[in-house]
Design a protein around this motif. Sequence first.
Motif, PDB file in Angstrom:
ATOM      1  N   ARG A   1      16.718  74.092  55.869  1.00 17.25           N
ATOM      2  CA  ARG A   1      16.370  73.937  57.288  1.00 17.25           C
ATOM      3  C   ARG A   1      17.394  74.617  58.182  1.00 17.25           C
TER       4      ARG A   1
ATOM      5  N   THR B   1      11.387  69.345  57.463  1.00 13.74           N
ATOM      6  CA  THR B   1      12.101  68.267  58.153  1.00 13.74           C
ATOM      7  C   THR B   1      11.742  66.890  57.598  1.00 13.74           C
TER       8      THR B   1
ATOM      9  N   GLU C   1      14.444  63.887  56.801  1.00 15.62           N
ATOM     10  CA  GLU C   1      14.528  62.647  57.563  1.00 15.62           C
ATOM     11  C   GLU C   1      14.369  61.423  56.668  1.00 15.62           C
TER      12      GLU C   1
ATOM     13  N   TYR D   1       7.917  62.245  63.265  1.00 15.21           N
ATOM     14  CA  TYR D   1       8.017  63.532  62.570  1.00 15.21           C
ATOM     15  C   TYR D   1       6.736  63.824  61.785  1.00 15.21           C
TER      16      TYR D   1
END
Length: 225
Positions: free
Chosen positions: A117, A163, A167, A203
Motif C-alpha cells: 500500500r 486497505t 485494517e 472501509y
Amino acid sequence: MSFNAFMYILIIPAFILTIWAQFRVKGTFKKWSEVPVNSGITGYQAARHMLDTHGLHDVQIVTVPGTLSDHYNPVNRTVALSEDVYYGNSISSVSVACHEIGHAIQHQQAYPMLALRHKIFPVVNFASGVAPFLILAGFFFSHTLIGLGILFFAVTVIFQLITLPVEFNASNRAREIMVSEGYITNEEERGVGKVLNAAALTYVAAALVALLELIRLVGIFNSRD
C-alpha cells in the motif's frame, strides 16, 4: 433492463451502506466513549506502552484536531491521535489508539500488504486525481481516453481492496495485545470489537462502492466500443 441501470441498482444501496457505516462508526464510538476501561489507562498511555514493548521507542505520538482523525504516518513514523482518544480512558479511546499502533507494528515487521500500500500510494494519489478528467474527456474526444481513465481508476480500487486486510490485521493485533497486556479485561473485549468492527465497515463499504463503479465504467466502455 440495461446494464447501466442494473449497476445503478447495485451502486445506490452500496452508497447508502457507506453513509450508514459513517453514522454507525460515529455512534458506536460515542457509545463506548462513555464506558471507561477498568484499568483506567488512557489512549495515549496504552499507545505509548504498546510501542515501547515492541521496541518502537522512536515512534512519536501527537495530538490532532477533529474526531476519528487518528492515523499512523509511516513517512515520519508518527502516530496521530485525536484529543478524545489521546486523553480519554474509555473503551473507544483505547481501542482506536491501539489500532493505530497496530499499523506501526505492521510497519516495523514489514507486513506485506502495508508495504504494498505504501509503495503504490504515490501512484494512487496521482491516478485518483486524473481518472475523472480522462473519463469525462473520453466522452467528448476519444474513446481511448475513457479506457485510460478506467485503468487509473482501477488503481484506486486496488488500493482500497489492499486497505481491507491492512485494517483488519491492525485491529486483530490491537485486540490481542490489549487483552494480553491488561489494557482491557476479557469482558471488555466485546466493546472493543464493536468499535473496531464499526470502523472496519466504513472501509468495506467504500471498497464495495468503488468496485461496483469500476464494473459500471467497464460496461460503459465496452458498450461504446
